[in-house]
Design an enzyme around this catalytic site. Structure first.
Site, mmCIF file in Angstrom:
data_model
loop_
_atom_site.group_PDB
_atom_site.id
_atom_site.type_symbol
_atom_site.label_atom_id
_atom_site.label_comp_id
_atom_site.label_asym_id
_atom_site.label_seq_id
_atom_site.Cartn_x
_atom_site.Cartn_y
_atom_site.Cartn_z
ATOM 1 N N ASP A 104 0.830 -1.206 0.000
ATOM 2 C CA ASP A 104 0.000 0.000 0.000
ATOM 3 C C ASP A 104 0.868 1.261 0.000
ATOM 4 O O ASP A 104 2.078 1.210 0.261
ATOM 5 C CB ASP A 104 -0.932 -0.013 1.215
ATOM 6 C CG ASP A 104 -2.281 0.618 0.930
ATOM 7 O OD1 ASP A 104 -2.379 1.420 -0.019
ATOM 8 O OD2 ASP A 104 -3.251 0.317 1.666
ATOM 9 N N ASP A 106 -10.655 1.272 -3.387
ATOM 10 C CA ASP A 106 -11.129 0.841 -2.074
ATOM 11 C C ASP A 106 -12.637 0.668 -2.053
ATOM 12 O O ASP A 106 -13.184 0.128 -1.083
ATOM 13 C CB ASP A 106 -10.724 1.861 -1.007
ATOM 14 C CG ASP A 106 -9.271 1.725 -0.588
ATOM 15 O OD1 ASP A 106 -8.689 0.649 -0.830
ATOM 16 O OD2 ASP A 106 -8.717 2.685 -0.025
#
Length: 719
Positions: free
Chosen positions: A464, A522
């Protein structure tokens, strides 16, 4: 500020060979490239587009002559030639390809070609290397063009400082001409949870410049810049597109001059002083990818063939813990989730954020890449062993490029935090960036990741990157991240990495050269994901786009959706699950297992197939699918994005199949019973219908009047 050291002479052994009479003509996968390498100046692109398989040397000579414009009043006596690095010194009044200076001098180079080396691979394309120099400015330039077997044209430039003083490079971009028929532009913008939102406009006499200054690709990145014929769609209209394969600051642009010349191009976006070349040193641009197609689908298919050449095939079913448990890590709860995942057929279990020292929320712990001793007194071994006992491999979330100020690492090494002029950038998500240009910071992260992967035999890292870079040497940071990933993969050849960045903020072919999939967003709301995946697939094949089935009520939008929509959307990506399955009902688990079984049954050919999107006139109804490489079967989805303008949606065309072959089209369980407003179903839905590929593409089938947010799955097999 980065100083680039002397890397030696890459040109030794280059052969002199232009095409016949100074032309280069390459072709691959229906795409043609013609270069005019005659004369002293940089070569110019005479043609980039549909292949010209029957063009002779005489035709190329005539093409060069026919492409020269007339002289007009109050203009250059000899019109400027558009080259791959546009030069103001030739009379080019558009954006320059090279920006730089040597203490305020040598800011307008004019390169002379010295060598043209050609490697013609026949039907597989070929490579051209052009070596040029400007003795006055003390610069040499290498242009590398590679028309790959997929029909993708890759371009890269290397600028070398051949003089005794330093040279400040402020920018180096490459461009290609596009014809006047290209009258519309398509590119993308977006934000967190709504990445790759399309925007179209007229290609007018102006410069359309898209700069990404976030230090990463960005949710709002232009992604692909497309110039096309008026009204172009997925299946119609010629298009010319460019993508910059770089994960830092970047530029894409399209420019049309009042004199009529038009170009599209791009490259890395450099901040002033970010790159200075010492004597003998060089700078290499990222690859710029240029793709032509008849319609967006053909352009995408060429990108997909290119990307697939460097990636594995069918992908395993993933269960990720983020939306199931967030930071609440409890071994008993996670073991129960592992059991539920195994029961529905998962093959990989990924532990997301919250496993490392001091991590209870997003305010602390980043940088302390040790398993939390309080939560995990025996390390992760009890969980990992349970995962493997249930037949799955193990993956882990990391964010190696970032640090929380509230961490042992930041307290011990505050000088490792990215900053400029003695100040720290504004915090984002309570974190700062770790300066990976520093050898000691780089080595610390490499060794911690290496130790974790080795100890737990990790198969997959969800990597990430949750903030933009401010006051950073983005060029140096990006190259350090690339080097870090490359070295970790070299130590662990079987390791897979996912590129995640606040969701889908790092999706580009630079990062994909060293990762195995992207996390597209997301947001896993099925409706939003239909759009996000639709446009992400312009560049990436479905199996490289992570797509997960979430809970019935979306965590990001609050919508409640059927399992058929959620799973039927994930089916057309790298299928995964991000749902607390311990709270799912028996009926939900049974249905989810059926979707997993369908994915496993189909993925062998889905992940080699051709993505097809129909240009349906009603924007409320989207029709898309994948046709097998052999064109012996296909899987299509008919999705009601909202309510339609009419009570009957009419026929939907299904393109992409063999027009001469007969096919059986029938609904496919478990996506065969969507909600509709119909009192009686369309007659053909009961047993299916047998028709030719030509009829499917040109006439189509009557679609059911679906409720909004409903999905119908169609399997098409040879009759």
């Amino acid at each position: 500020m980065e100083t680039i050291a002397d890397e030696g002479d890459p040109h030794s052994g280059a052969s002199d060979r232009g095409g016949a009479d100074g032309f280069v003509h390459l072709e691959a996968s229906g795409v043609g490239l013609v270069l005019d390498c005659r004369g002293a100046r940089l070569p110019r692109v005479l043609h980039w587009g549909r292949a010209l398989p029957h063009a002779t040397d005489a035709d190329l000579t005539a093409l060069a002559l026919a492409s020269l414009p007339a002289t007009v009043p109050n203009s250059l006596d000899t019109p400027a030639s558009v080259t791959m690095v546009p030069e103001p010194a030739t009379g080019w009044f558009g954006l320059p390809g090279l920006l730089g200076h040597r203490d305020g001098r040598h800011w307008s180079p004019l390169f002379a070609t010295e060598h043209v080396a050609v490697h013609d691979r026949g039907a597989e394309g070929g490579e051209v290397v052009v070596l040029a120099s400007d003795a006055v400015c003390g610069l040499s330039l290498e242009l590398r063009l590679d028309l790959t077997a997929s029909g993708v044209l890759r371009m890269r430039a290397v600028l070398r400082n051949t003089a005794s003083g330093w040279y400040t490079l402020d920018g180096l971009v490459m461009a290609l001409p596009v014809p006047s028929e290209a009258t519309e532009l398509l590119d993308f913008t977006g934000r967190w949870s709504r990445e790759r939102t399309p925007q179209r406009r007229a290609f007018s006499a102006a410069a359309h410049v898209r700069d990404g200054r976030r230090g990463r690709t960005g949710s709002d990145a232009s992604f692909i810049l497309v110039a096309g014929e008026k009204g172009f769609g997925f299946r119609s209209g010629q298009v010319w597109g460019v993508h910059v394969g770089w994960s830092g600051n970047h530029r894409t642009y399209a420019e049309r001059l009042p004199t009529g010349e038009s170009v599209i191009g791009g490259g890395e976006l450099l901040r002033s002083g970010e790159v200075r070349l010492a004597p003998g040193a060089s700078y290499e641009t990222p690859w710029v990818y240029a793709v032509h197609g008849d319609g967006l689908d053909e352009m995408a298919a060429r990108f997909h063939r290119q990307v697939r050449s460097g990636h594995a095939g069918p992908r395993p079913v993933i269960v990720n813990t983020w939306e199931a448990v967030y930071f609440d890590h409890d071994l008993g709860r996670l073991k129960a989730l592992v059991d539920a995942a195994a029961e529905v057929g998962a093959e990989r279990f990924v532990l997301d954020d919250g496993w490392f020292r001091g991590r209870r929320d997003d305010r602390a712990g980043l940088g302390d890449w040790y398993v939390d001793e309080v939560r995990w007194p025996e390390g992760l071994h009890p969980l990992v062993e349970h995962v493997r006992a249930r037949g799955m491999d193990f993956g882990l979330w990391v964010e190696p490029e970032m640090v929380n100020p509230d961490s042992d690492l930041a307290r011990a090494h505050p000088d490792w935090i990215v900053g400029a002029m003695g100040r720290r950038p504004p915090p984002i998500r309570h974190q700062q960036a770790l300066d990976l240009r520093r050898p000691e910071a780089y080595q610390y992260i490499l060794e911690r990741l290496d130790a974790l992967v080795s100890e737990y035999r990790i198969a997959f890292l969800k990597w990430d990157h949750n903030r933009d870079l401010i006051d950073a040497d983005v060029h140096g940071q990006t190259t350090a991240v690339y080097r870090l990933m490359d070295e970790l993969r070299a130590r662990h050849p079987g390791l897979e990495i996912e590129s995640c960045s606040s969701g889908g903020a790092r999706v580009d072919l630079g990062i994909l050269a060293r990762t195995d999939r992207v996390w597209a967003s997301d947001c896993i709301d099925g409706l939003e994901r239909q759009a996000i995946q639709r446009w992400t697939a312009l560049l990436l094949p479905p199996e490289l786009i992570g797509s997960h089935v979430g809970a019935a009520r979306s965590h990001t939008t609050g919508r409640t959706q059927s399992l058929a929509l959620r799973a039927g959307t994930a089916l057309f990506g790298h299928f995964g699950i991000e749902w607390d399955l311990t709270t799912a009902t028996d009926e939900e688990r049974t249905e989810l297992r059926r979707w997993v079984e369908l994915y496993k049954r189909m993925r062998g050919w889905l992940h080699r197939g051709v993505v097809v999107r129909a240009d349906h006139p009603d924007p409320a109804l989207w029709v898309h699918g994948i046709v097998s490489a052999e064109r012996d079967q296909a899987l299509f989805s008919v999705v009601a994005m909202t309510t339609g303008a009419r009570t009957q949606p009419g026929r939907v065309r299904i393109p992409g199949l063999d027009p001469h072959r007969r096919y059986h089209v029938h609904p496919l369980a478990p996506g065969d019973k969507p909600g509709t407003t119909a009192l009686t179903p369309n007659p053909w839905l009961a047993e299916g219908v047998v028709v030719t590929g030509e009829v499917l593409a040109e006439v189509g089938l009557s679609a059911p009047p679906l409720h909004p947010e409903q999905l119908l799955l169609l399997h098409i097999t040879k009759a």
